[in-house]
Scaffold this motif. Structure first.
Motif, mmCIF file in Angstrom:
data_model
loop_
_atom_site.group_PDB
_atom_site.id
_atom_site.type_symbol
_atom_site.label_atom_id
_atom_site.label_comp_id
_atom_site.label_asym_id
_atom_site.label_seq_id
_atom_site.Cartn_x
_atom_site.Cartn_y
_atom_site.Cartn_z
ATOM 1 N N UNK A 104 6.218 6.249 3.265
ATOM 2 C CA UNK A 104 7.355 5.441 3.675
ATOM 3 C C UNK A 104 7.371 5.311 5.191
ATOM 4 N N UNK A 105 7.781 4.143 5.685
ATOM 5 C CA UNK A 105 7.660 3.810 7.101
ATOM 6 C C UNK A 105 6.203 3.749 7.475
ATOM 7 N N UNK A 106 5.392 3.358 6.511
ATOM 8 C CA UNK A 106 3.946 3.433 6.686
ATOM 9 C C UNK A 106 3.274 2.119 6.973
ATOM 10 N N UNK A 107 4.014 1.157 7.517
ATOM 11 C CA UNK A 107 3.542 -0.218 7.631
ATOM 12 C C UNK A 107 2.119 -0.433 8.072
ATOM 13 N N UNK A 108 1.692 0.238 9.127
ATOM 14 C CA UNK A 108 0.352 -0.033 9.654
ATOM 15 C C UNK A 108 -0.748 0.630 8.851
ATOM 16 N N UNK A 109 -0.399 1.484 7.913
ATOM 17 C CA UNK A 109 -1.380 2.027 6.985
ATOM 18 C C UNK A 109 -2.235 3.165 7.501
ATOM 19 N N UNK A 145 -4.157 -5.894 7.247
ATOM 20 C CA UNK A 145 -5.344 -6.213 8.058
ATOM 21 C C UNK A 145 -6.253 -4.998 8.188
ATOM 22 N N UNK A 146 -5.656 -3.849 8.423
ATOM 23 C CA UNK A 146 -6.435 -2.620 8.560
ATOM 24 C C UNK A 146 -7.237 -2.348 7.295
ATOM 25 N N UNK A 147 -6.590 -2.473 6.137
ATOM 26 C CA UNK A 147 -7.245 -2.125 4.879
ATOM 27 C C UNK A 147 -8.262 -3.162 4.426
ATOM 28 N N UNK A 148 -8.186 -4.373 4.938
ATOM 29 C CA UNK A 148 -9.206 -5.369 4.615
ATOM 30 C C UNK A 148 -10.584 -4.941 5.120
ATOM 31 N N UNK A 149 -10.613 -4.044 6.072
ATOM 32 C CA UNK A 149 -11.872 -3.568 6.637
ATOM 33 C C UNK A 149 -12.386 -2.319 5.918
ATOM 34 N N UNK A 155 -8.178 -2.571 -4.403
ATOM 35 C CA UNK A 155 -8.371 -1.544 -5.426
ATOM 36 C C UNK A 155 -6.993 -0.991 -5.794
ATOM 37 N N UNK A 156 -6.889 -0.305 -6.924
ATOM 38 C CA UNK A 156 -5.595 0.291 -7.313
ATOM 39 C C UNK A 156 -5.166 1.448 -6.420
ATOM 40 N N UNK A 157 -6.019 1.841 -5.476
ATOM 41 C CA UNK A 157 -5.684 2.988 -4.637
ATOM 42 C C UNK A 157 -4.667 2.671 -3.545
ATOM 43 N N UNK A 158 -4.436 1.401 -3.236
ATOM 44 C CA UNK A 158 -3.532 1.066 -2.135
ATOM 45 C C UNK A 158 -2.694 -0.156 -2.489
ATOM 46 N N UNK A 159 -1.428 -0.108 -2.121
ATOM 47 C CA UNK A 159 -0.550 -1.270 -2.258
ATOM 48 C C UNK A 159 0.505 -1.205 -1.166
#
Length: 301
Positions: A104-109, A145-149, A155-159
């Protein structure tokens, strides 16, 4: 670093609401014709009405979102990365098998990515998942954007989900669901810390862990003086130079000083129903760099 994104004040009573679907499966409610509650809260060193804080904090993070990582590195000399590494390493995600996590409050990932990397690299775990929740859409866009790299994208691991830490949607974030709840450098931006902790307790499974990385009170008088001088003189100046925004970084510095001390916050965690260690460094919390930041943990019973 100054702050991690969440941005989750208590809302005023809701005479009527308009629901807007966000991220496909999340519903965010926006109040129409809300009436003032009369209650006040802090916005940095200022006192504002509770119902004003959400838009004020949103403005701060709308402003800093695109420069968030750059400013974190500049203002902390990169130390925020070490703190976040220590935070996740201390939780050992994946050690006991796949986990369902909510950040939570994790916007930038950046915490979510560390959790998934730790589980994969240390324990060959590719099933642990993280649901990132943030009230600010622009911060979430930076996380996407970060996770696109990364290998975890699509994948089901991140949303990613837009939501308020004080009012997580019960239909999406169900009771007794998660093995780990993390919030890093975000809870101090919330209007009601007890409401956030109550929601954390609700969504965690019995025996699951609440973990918070947040700024603390420096326990060395000399370090405290140097830290204050740096915070109030240098950080807002860097905000002006690198992000063109002094006011947002002035608020973030002030919000750190308004956050409860380590023992006070530990008691708030216990008041929400969690069990903690003793009221000392190495017990209910672990200080980093003399208390500039602290890791707090509690277990749902």
């Amino acid at each position: 670093m100054l702050s991690r994104a969440l941005r989750c004040p208590r809302r005023a009573p809701k005479p009527s609401c308009l629901s807007v679907s966000i991220c496909g499966n999340h519903t965010q409610s926006f109040t129409e014709n809300s009436q003032s509650s009369g209650r006040t809260t802090s916005f940095g060193f200022k006192t504002v009405r509770e119902e004003e804080k959400e838009s004020l904090v949103k403005g701060v993070f709308d402003s800093v979102a695109s420069k968030y990582d750059l400013m974190n590195d500049a203002t902390s000399f990169g130390v925020h990365r070490l703190w976040k590494d220590t935070f996740v390493d201390s939780l050992k995600p994946g050690r006991k098998g796949p986990m369902r996590c909510i950040d939570v409050a994790g916007g930038t990932g950046d915490i979510a990515l560390r959790i998934l990397d730790h589980a994969r690299e240390k324990y060959a775990d590719r099933e642990t998942s993280v649901e990132v929740v943030d009230i600010n859409a622009q911060m979430l866009s930076e996380g996407v954007k970060r996770f696109k790299k990364t290998m975890y994208h699509y994948t089901p691991q991140i949303s990613f989900h837009e939501g308020n830490a004080q009012e997580l949607s019960p239909s999406q974030f169900k009771d007794d669901t998660y093995d780990l709840y993390t919030i890093a450098f975000g809870i101090r931006n919330c209007t009601s810390i007890p409401a956030v902790l109550k929601e954390a307790y609700r969504v965690l499974k019995p025996g699951a862990t609440f973990a918070c990385l947040e700024f603390g009170k420096v326990n060395n008088p000399l370090l405290s003086v140097v830290y204050d001088q740096y915070s109030f003189s240098v950080i807002p100046l860097l905000g002006t130079i690198l992000a063109g925004d002094r006011d947002s970084y002035q608020y973030l510095v002030e919000s750190i000083r308004r956050f409860p001390s380590q023992p006070e916050f530990a008691q708030m965690i216990r008041d929400a129903g969690f069990t903690t260690g003793g009221d000392h460094d190495g017990g209910a919390w672990t200080d980093l760099w003399g208390g500039i930041a602290s890791i707090h943990t509690g277990v749902k019973v």
